[in-house]
Design an enzyme around this catalytic site. Structure first.
Site, PDB file in Angstrom:
ATOM      1  N   HIS A 249      47.098  12.106 -12.456  1.00 49.11           N
ATOM      2  CA  HIS A 249      48.091  13.355 -13.018  1.00 49.11           C
ATOM      3  C   HIS A 249      48.043  12.925 -14.521  1.00 49.11           C
ATOM      4  CE1 HIS A 249      50.386  14.203  -9.139  1.00 49.11           C
ATOM      5  NE2 HIS A 249      49.950  14.990  -9.429  1.00 49.11           N
TER       6      HIS A 249
ATOM      7  N   GLY B 104      42.484  19.154 -10.231  1.00 49.69           N
ATOM      8  CA  GLY B 104      41.944  17.770  -9.337  1.00 49.69           C
ATOM      9  C   GLY B 104      40.609  17.834  -8.519  1.00 49.69           C
TER      10      GLY B 104
ATOM     11  N   LEU C 237      54.488  12.218 -10.232  1.00 51.89           N
ATOM     12  CA  LEU C 237      53.361  12.383 -11.151  1.00 51.89           C
ATOM     13  C   LEU C 237      52.820  10.764 -10.696  1.00 51.89           C
ATOM     14  CD1 LEU C 237      53.969  14.114 -14.204  1.00 51.89           C
ATOM     15  CD2 LEU C 237      53.335  15.145 -12.392  1.00 51.89           C
TER      16      LEU C 237
END
Ligand code: AMP
Length: 281
Positions: A38, A148, A34
């Site tokens: 994130h 995303g 991550l």
């Protein structure tokens, strides 16, 4: 503290008291390693949902045999810390056996949107993505799920699949989070040598320049050709650089509606993707 569960049963047991209390739940599916992209998903999720669940599952079915599954970065301790800091409420880390038990054979085919651009270069990739995301959505039954725009085509496909299959979830996309120098944050950026990292900046720069020129009304075909040249000069091998309709991803050669510039290119052994919005002038 961040409770962690690894089975569907424990996930559902953890969600039950929240559901009974009438609390809204957001799901943020990830593959781990991550970064601040994130973290931004978790932050955005916390603004609209009382409870946030992040899943970390390195999904084998979305990697082709020649792709980087075995080398994909795994750093669960660091991921855990990032999620604690971001204020996530629950971490879900199913094993491959939990997601795909012996005899598993069902799959989701998202249709034509999955066969162009990324799909043309990574056959079967979006079938793997759609299958695992549908499973995660049915396992957690969130009110809302966050993705995303970094993976723009993936976001559109998940919206399409959720709509087509009547999965009662609101799919939210968040803008691309970039490093200070403009490179889109990606778990794969750690593969880049310092020299490749410098040259990789040609990707966001070419997209930004091309978007500006198209916005100004320059000939789209010529702008794309120019962008390809810039990327090649920086040492990229380009899979595609395309201007596409922001909703259908059909190629655009005359700007009439919101469009998206999308690119995938390899530098050394690392494949990067990026994209940029191009609105009507
Ligand atoms: P991944 O772990 O790469 O599968 O990504 C999990 C989610 O984070 C996906 O919805 C991605 O689109 C999103 N994501 C990854 N990188 C970024 C970024 N730089 N900005 C925004 N979202 C991102």
């Amino acid at each position: 503290m961040l409770p962690t569960v690894s089975t569907v049963r424990d996930l559902r047991l953890s969600l039950l008291p929240w559901r009974e209390a009438g609390e809204t739940v957001a799901l943020i599916p990830t593959m781990g390693a991550l970064h601040k992209g994130h973290a931004a998903l978790v932050t955005a999720a916390r603004k609209v949902a009382k409870r946030t669940v992040t899943s970390i599952f390195l999904n084998p079915t979305q990697f082709a045999p020649n792709e980087d599954l075995s080398k994909y970065p795994r750093r669960i301790e660091a991921d855990w810390k990032l999620l604690v800091e971001a204020g996530c409420d629950l971490l879900y880390t199913p094993s491959v056996e939990e997601m795909y038990p012996e005899g598993f054979s069902a799959a989701i085919d998202p249709g034509p949107l999955a066969t162009i651009l990324e799909g043309a270069h990574r056959p079967g990739h979006f079938n793997g993505v759609a299958t695992v995301v549908v499973k995660l959505l049915l396992q957690a039954m969130p009110d809302v799920a966050f993705f995303g725009e970094k993976d723009y085509q993936q976001l559109l496909i998940i919206r399409r699949v959720a709509r087509d299959l009547d999965i009662p979830v609101h799919i939210v996309g968040i803008p691309i989070v970039r490093d200070e120098d403009g490179l889109a944050c990606s778990s794969r950026n750690i593969y880049l040598s310092p020299d490749e990292r410098m040259r990789a900046l040609a990707l966001p720069r070419s997209l930004a320049e091309a978007a500006q020129k198209i916005f100004e009304g320059q000939d789209i075909e010529a702008v794309l050709k120019d962008g390809l040249k810039h990327l090649a000069a920086a040492g990229f091998t380009v899979d595609y650089l395309e201007l596409a309709d922001a909703q259908t991803l059909a190629p655009v050669r005359e700007l009439k509606a919101p469009a998206r510039l999308l690119a995938a290119a390899r530098i050394g052994a690392t494949r990067l993707i990026d994209n940029r919005a191009v609105d009507r002038p």
